[in-house]
Design a protein around this motif. Structure first.
Motif, PDB file in Angstrom:
ATOM      1  N   ALA A   1       4.650   2.771  -1.735  1.00  0.00           N
ATOM      2  CA  ALA A   1       4.795   3.952  -0.875  1.00  0.00           C
ATOM      3  C   ALA A   1       3.438   4.349  -0.307  1.00  0.00           C
ATOM      4  O   ALA A   1       3.305   4.637   0.884  1.00  0.00           O
ATOM      5  N   ALA A   2       2.419   4.347  -1.153  1.00  0.00           N
ATOM      6  CA  ALA A   2       1.082   4.746  -0.705  1.00  0.00           C
ATOM      7  C   ALA A   2       0.570   3.809   0.382  1.00  0.00           C
ATOM      8  O   ALA A   2      -0.050   4.238   1.356  1.00  0.00           O
ATOM      9  N   ARG A   3       0.872   2.533   0.252  1.00  0.00           N
ATOM     10  CA  ARG A   3       0.371   1.582   1.248  1.00  0.00           C
ATOM     11  C   ARG A   3       1.092   1.747   2.576  1.00  0.00           C
ATOM     12  O   ARG A   3       0.480   1.622   3.630  1.00  0.00           O
ATOM     13  N   THR A   4       2.395   2.064   2.542  1.00  0.00           N
ATOM     14  CA  THR A   4       3.083   2.289   3.820  1.00  0.00           C
ATOM     15  C   THR A   4       2.531   3.529   4.517  1.00  0.00           C
ATOM     16  O   THR A   4       2.682   3.686   5.716  1.00  0.00           O
ATOM     17  N   LEU A   5       1.876   4.422   3.753  1.00  0.00           N
ATOM     18  CA  LEU A   5       1.290   5.620   4.358  1.00  0.00           C
ATOM     19  C   LEU A   5      -0.111   5.354   4.894  1.00  0.00           C
ATOM     20  O   LEU A   5      -0.787   6.266   5.358  1.00  0.00           O
ATOM     21  N   GLY A   6      -0.566   4.107   4.786  1.00  0.00           N
ATOM     22  CA  GLY A   6      -1.838   3.746   5.405  1.00  0.00           C
ATOM     23  C   GLY A   6      -3.009   3.689   4.446  1.00  0.00           C
ATOM     24  O   GLY A   6      -4.160   3.625   4.877  1.00  0.00           O
ATOM     25  N   ALA A   7      -2.741   3.715   3.132  1.00  0.00           N
ATOM     26  CA  ALA A   7      -3.837   3.696   2.169  1.00  0.00           C
ATOM     27  C   ALA A   7      -4.210   2.254   1.824  1.00  0.00           C
ATOM     28  O   ALA A   7      -3.333   1.417   1.605  1.00  0.00           O
ATOM     29  N   SER A   8      -5.513   1.978   1.773  1.00  0.00           N
ATOM     30  CA  SER A   8      -5.982   0.646   1.391  1.00  0.00           C
ATOM     31  C   SER A   8      -5.696   0.416  -0.094  1.00  0.00           C
ATOM     32  O   SER A   8      -5.426   1.353  -0.833  1.00  0.00           O
ATOM     33  N   ARG A   9      -5.795  -0.837  -0.514  1.00  0.00           N
ATOM     34  CA  ARG A   9      -5.515  -1.153  -1.919  1.00  0.00           C
ATOM     35  C   ARG A   9      -6.419  -0.378  -2.870  1.00  0.00           C
ATOM     36  O   ARG A   9      -5.986   0.117  -3.910  1.00  0.00           O
TER      37      ARG A   9
ATOM     38  N   TYR B   1      -7.941   2.537  -2.266  1.00  0.00           N
ATOM     39  CA  TYR B   1      -7.563   3.952  -2.221  1.00  0.00           C
ATOM     40  C   TYR B   1      -6.309   4.182  -3.075  1.00  0.00           C
ATOM     41  O   TYR B   1      -6.225   5.140  -3.846  1.00  0.00           O
TER      42      TYR B   1
ATOM     43  N   HIS C   1      -6.207   6.685  -6.218  1.00  0.00           N
ATOM     44  CA  HIS C   1      -5.489   7.945  -6.032  1.00  0.00           C
ATOM     45  C   HIS C   1      -4.052   7.930  -6.520  1.00  0.00           C
ATOM     46  O   HIS C   1      -3.413   8.972  -6.574  1.00  0.00           O
TER      47      HIS C   1
END
Lengths: 245, 282
Positions: free
Chosen positions: B183-191, B193, B197
């Motif tokens: 989910a975090a990656r689909t929101l644009g967060a790098s691996r 990050y 977080h």
């Protein structure tokens, strides 16, 4: 079409081979039973799974191309995904869930505050902003998941059984809300479901998937007139099999 | 009423008495066993406390041997724990999340120090990194000598203590549903990050308890240290080594160091239990 995808992926029991094209502000429903490969389609589009072959283009950007060996990482695709169980971050408040993507993209702090406030307002979550995500009801969770995905202004919105985790009575108003949200943000949307009611309330077009292949491409209104749609209604709609709400 | 039934009633009474006696014996034996086991753990600690009168504390804790050992131990165990955290966290994450050829081999090798006798570890370290060792002979060409230095103390501690963190961290990562990271990656967060977080906050209890166990194991390290780093006061003599050295000359100093370690051990067990309870409650 803004989204054009040809997806090939070998699954355990069959080969998924599907063409998906969706227009701006249009919602395509992928209708299929469990294990038909419809959730896999979303994971392939979002970059969480890698196709064995094919091509994905979104607004002219190539997200994946087997021939050219292009495979854009998930975080660069600008593809919003609402997961079946919503996958809200349990350690964060509603506000921090909605702000997550903007923070990860290092959005300017003032702009971030404004945009998060705007989404919380739009989804009726302003009163719940500081509540931990783990303490929300099902409908509220769904709204947070949508607000979180929409806040980063995705160019494609993917929805995996967005109503399956909700009780039957709370579904109709949330279906209307989802329909309005997709109209408002004007992006292509792909909705995965096994419920005819979801299709009729939310979709502009419906593609029936069986064992990784499209067996019918039609509109929600004519779905029940076709033999496949009729058969689907008879079997999947029967009590105990798959709740259609 | 048939005769045999009437007779059977008095016949049952002795059986019931026997059962009651048996229960009493079992309960008594269990009580004695538990009391004995507790005494077996508590008596040595009590003996340490009794050996050290309160008025001896000022003298003991100004003894340079005690002070040096205390400071060296705290410093080396802290550095070792930090190194283990930095080196083992990526390995724990990768082995928990990704299947790759040789993963089982990597896991087995990295867990090996937990079953390896520390003396064996110390000898191995000496033969690898000592002045004429496998690697050490090339290091000494550049004037680098590791054995019998504080660096050797840290190396010995890292070697024996790393699996305690690695195992706990790997389990914590493996138990975390990967959907949150997706989910975090689909929101644009790098691996990276996502890891900092999402992954770390959601596994923090396990990571903390693994860190505490590693620190405790590093602090208590004896066998590998004495073989590879020696026993030089103020340089490589950690608390366990100082306990061993002062035992014959100054029993009170020995007991003082031992009680410091007992206090830390109590703190460790309490901390691990508290984080474990918070994890189960969550």
């Amino acid at each position: 079409m803004p989204l054009e995808a040809l997806l090939v992926r070998e699954l355990r029991d069959f080969v998924l081979d599907l063409r998906v094209a969706v227009d701006e502000g249009e919602t395509l429903a992928l209708l299929g039973v469990n294990g038909s490969g419809k959730t896999t389609v979303l994971n392939l589009l979002a970059g969480l799974l890698r196709p064995d072959g094919g091509r994905i283009a979104l607004h002219g950007r190539v997200l994946f191309d087997a021939g050219q060996r292009i495979d854009m990482p998930t975080e660069d695709r600008r593809v919003g995904l609402v997961f079946q169980d919503y996958a809200l971050f349990p350690h964060l408040s509603v506000r921090d869930n909605v702000a997550f993507g903007l923070r990860a993209r290092r959005t300017d702090r003032r702009e971030l505050g404004d945009r998060v406030d705007r989404e919380l307002e739009a989804f009726g979550l302003a009163d719940h902003a500081d509540v931990p995500a783990s303490r929300l009801s099902g409908g509220e969770r769904q709204r947070v998941a949508l607000a979180r995905a929409v806040a980063v202004e995705p160019e494609l919105l993917l929805l995996d059984e967005p109503f399956a985790a909700l009780d039957v009575r709370s579904r109709p108003p949330l279906r209307r809300e989802l329909r309005e949200t997709i109209r408002r943000i004007r992006v292509p949307a792909v909705l995965v479901t096994h419920s005819i009611a979801d299709v009729r309330a939310c979709a502009d077009r419906v593609s029936v998937i069986q064992r990784g292949r499209q067996v019918l491409d039609t509109t929600p209104d004519t779905l029940l007139e076709s033999a496949i749609g009729h058969e689907w209604h008879e079997t999947a709609g029967s009590p105990g099999r798959a709740p259609t709400g | 009423m048939p005769e045999h039934q009437v007779r059977s009633i008095p016949a049952r009474a002795p059986a019931r008495r026997a059962r009651r006696a048996e229960r009493l014996v079992v309960r008594g034996a269990l009580g004695v066993l538990i009391a004995g086991s507790i005494a077996f753990v508590v008596l040595p600690i009590l003996a340490l406390i009794l050996q050290l009168p309160v008025d001896a504390l000022p003298r003991v804790f100004s003894d340079p041997v005690v002070v040096d050992a205390l400071l060296l131990s705290l410093a080396t165990a802290t550095v070792s724990t930090a190194i283990v955290l930095m080196a083992m966290t990526p390995i724990a994450y990768v082995t928990a999340r990704y299947a790759f050829p040789g993963r089982e081999l990597v896991e087995t090798l990295m867990d090996l120090p937990i079953v390896l006798p520390p003396a064996v570890a110390g000898l191995g370290l000496l033969l690898a990194f000592g002045r004429f060792g496998l690697v050490g002979q090339y290091l000494s060409v550049f004037g680098v000598s590791l054995a019998f230095t504080p660096v050797a103390v840290v190396m010995a501690q890292v070697f024996v203590a790393s699996p305690f963190y690695l195992r706990q961290a790997r389990t914590s990562f493996a138990e975390l549903d990967p959907v949150y990271e997706a989910a975090a990656r689909t929101l644009g967060a790098s691996r990276l990050y996502v890891f900092l977080h999402v992954t770390v906050p959601l596994t923090i209890e396990g990571l903390v308890s693994g860190t505490i166990m590693t620190f405790a194991r590093a602090l208590g390290e004896f066998g590998a240290t004495i073989l590879f780093a020696g026993n030089l006061q103020g340089r490589t003599q950690t608390m366990p080594l100082a306990i061993y050295s002062t035992m014959q000359s100054d029993l009170q100093a020995s007991c003082a160091l031992a009680l410091v370690l007992v206090a830390i051990s109590f703190g460790v067990i309490a901390a691990v239990r508290v984080t474990g309870r918070r994890r189960r409650a969550a």
